[in-house]
Scaffold this active site. Structure first.
Site, short mmCIF file in Angstrom:
data_model
loop_
_atom_site.label_atom_id
_atom_site.label_comp_id
_atom_site.label_asym_id
_atom_site.label_seq_id
_atom_site.Cartn_x
_atom_site.Cartn_y
_atom_site.Cartn_z
N HIS A 123 9.59 -3.17 3.49
CA HIS A 123 9.01 -2.36 2.42
C HIS A 123 10.14 -1.86 1.55
CE1 HIS A 123 4.98 -2.42 4.08
NE2 HIS A 123 5.45 -2.06 5.26
N ASP A 173 7.97 -8.46 14.34
CA ASP A 173 7.10 -7.76 13.37
C ASP A 173 7.94 -7.22 12.21
OD1 ASP A 173 4.89 -6.85 12.05
OD2 ASP A 173 4.32 -5.37 13.54
N LEU A 181 7.13 -12.26 5.38
CA LEU A 181 8.09 -12.71 4.37
C LEU A 181 7.73 -12.22 2.97
CD1 LEU A 181 8.89 -16.36 5.58
CD2 LEU A 181 10.34 -14.33 5.75
N ASP A 210 -3.46 -10.41 10.72
CA ASP A 210 -2.50 -9.36 11.06
C ASP A 210 -2.30 -8.36 9.93
OD1 ASP A 210 -0.36 -8.26 12.85
OD2 ASP A 210 0.72 -8.58 10.99
N HIS A 219 -4.49 -8.75 15.85
CA HIS A 219 -3.96 -7.41 15.58
C HIS A 219 -5.03 -6.45 16.08
CE1 HIS A 219 -1.87 -4.31 12.90
NE2 HIS A 219 -2.91 -3.68 13.42
O1 DOR Z 1 3.72 -1.91 10.79
C1 DOR Z 1 3.12 -2.88 10.35
N1 DOR Z 1 3.42 -3.43 9.16
N2 DOR Z 1 2.12 -3.41 11.07
C2 DOR Z 1 1.32 -4.36 10.58
O2 DOR Z 1 0.45 -4.79 11.27
C3 DOR Z 1 1.48 -4.84 9.20
C4 DOR Z 1 2.87 -4.68 8.76
C5 DOR Z 1 3.06 -4.91 7.30
O3 DOR Z 1 2.54 -5.90 6.77
O4 DOR Z 1 3.76 -4.12 6.67
#
Ligand code: DOR
Length: 430
Positions: free
Chosen positions: A310, A306, A64, A153, A180
């Site tokens: 971004h 998951d 989040l 994670d 993880h």
């Molecule tokens: O692809 C991923 N993004 N894998 C992860 O373990 C962390 C996550 C992230 O926090 O962006």
């Protein structure tokens, strides 16, 4: 409180093995009755004809980003994306800024969630301080504050002695440790699956064995400590097999798989689309098929998104510089319905993996439509075709490999605690 009648759908309730036409009456936040032809004149009607009516989906693995990275996502937008995708609850990972490694941060997340999120939010606290893999967090204080599990994670706890201690302590507080599993030395900066695709792309490869070495270690440590290990985002054939064998030996292990690892392969990265960069990476077709088989035979208990938002400017870099992760809350259902369309899973078995099993893994309410249960309900139109444009979605982020694709299947109404919080015609209602 108002009454809601979810009328005319196909009720799929894995907890009671019910699969058939029925109405669902919701009263005072709870399921009041499930039966054919319920008369409730004063109730708000949710028309579920042609739809499935299921217990709300529970996502074991969401990022989040609040506190600290609200430019990517926050609890309000992530919570809205969740209910629009049919998720009534999300477990949120600790790799925020600051890291969720102390009760004040857990408190903050829960407080924000109460005010801002239409979905329930279950904080996963860090297993080690600042996710550094060395010093344990204060687990019992964190559980008292509301943490439902522990995980570093995004990073792997590389020190076996630390992982042993984390597992030992988790038994005292009776919550799972979410692993993880990626051996940092073996990953060695790899950004796509190691194999023909990494060679063709000229990018450093991340081998399957990097995951399998750590899954094997964590399974042995879970066996040794008799703790509950939950393996996050399983992506390789070898990892599925290791978990299957450990289960047979009686190890207390549960596991999840992400929609992208069930449906995509490393070939999706051939165009250098940074939205296909994820950790662990998209793997070979054999790995993907083994994940599907593992989900079908119960080795992998749950589907977890998951969801890793971004910002655009972060993904608009060269492949190796872009951060790993893709969003998934709003597309997960449509993507995993592929397993129903292929005949690998019946609708009720899919719902078990999206709802009933995640509730059991976290020991949370939900995952059932039995009378008296909290009315967390998802109405799904399994045939609905829609063009996915993340710019029109509820997440702040757009980093999805499904951008611009026509998807089939969508949540059309979501109830949390007896409140209609989302409806496809009107959007978010709270
Ligand atoms: O692809 C991923 N993004 N894998 C992860 O373990 C962390 C996550 C992230 O926090 O962006």
């Amino acid at each position: 409180m108002s009454r809601i009648l979810v009328r005319g759908g196909r009720v799929l309730d894995p907890a009671s093995e019910r699969d058939g036409p029925a109405d669902v009456l919701v009263e005072d936040g709870c399921i009041a009755q499930v039966a054919a032809g319920i008369a409730a004149e004063d109730a708000l009607i949710v028309d579920a004809s042609g739809c499935w009516v299921t217990p709300g989906f529970i996502d074991l693995h969401t990022h989040l980003r609040e506190p600290g990275q609200e430019y990517k996502e926050d609890i309000a937008t992530g919570g809205r994306a969740a209910v629009a995708g049919g998720f009534t609850a999300v477990a949120c990972m600790a790799n925020t800024d600051p890291v969720n490694d102390d009760p004040a941060t857990t408190d903050f997340i829960l407080d924000r969630a109460r005010h801002d999120s239409p979905a329930r939010v279950y904080p996963v606290a860090a297993a080690t301080r600042r996710l550094e893999g060395q010093e344990l967090t204060e687990m019992s204080a964190l559980v008292d504050a509301g943490a439902v599990a522990f995980s570093d994670d995004g990073r792997t706890i590389m020190d076996g002695g630390v992982m042993r201690n984390v597992l030992e302590y988790s038994r005292l507080v009776e919550v799972p440790i979410i692993s993880h599993a990626e051996d940092r030395g073996l990953v060695a900066g790899g950004v796509v699956n190691e194999g023909a695709v990494s060679t063709r792309l000229g990018l450093p490869g991340n081998p399957a064995v990097a995951e399998e070495v750590l899954v094997a270690r964590d399974l042995l440590l879970a066996e040794f400590t008799r703790a509950h290990l939950h393996v996050a985002h399983v992506s390789t054939r070898g990892a599925v097999e290791l978990i299957r064998r450990a289960r047979e030996r009686g190890v207390h292990v549960t596991a999840e798989v992400a929609p992208h690892h069930l449906t995509l392969t490393d070939e999706a990265a051939l165009g250098y689309d940074t939205n296909t960069r994820v950790a662990p990476p998209l793997r070979s077709a054999a790995d993907r098929d083994a994940c599907r088989a593992g989900l079908v035979d119960g080795t992998l208990d749950a589907i977890a998104t998951d969801h890793a938002p971004h910002a655009q400017h972060e993904k608009e870099l060269d492949f190796a510089s872009a951060p790993p992760g893709m969003i998934g809350l709003e597309t997960a259902l449509a993507v995993v319905l592929d397993l129903v369309r292929s005949g690998e899973l019946s609708p009720i078995e899919l719902v078990r993996r999206l709802s009933t099993n995640p509730a059991r893994i976290l020991s949370r309410p939900g995952g059932t439509l039995e009378v008296g249960a909290p009315a967390d309900v998802t109405v799904v139109d399994p045939e609905k075709r829609w063009l996915y444009d993340p710019a029109k979605g509820y997440s702040k982020a757009r980093n999805s490999p499904w951008t611009g694709q026509t998807l089939s299947g969508r949540a059309v109404a979501t109830l949390v605690g007896g409140r209609l919080v989302y409806d496809a015609m009107r959007g978010i209602l709270v």
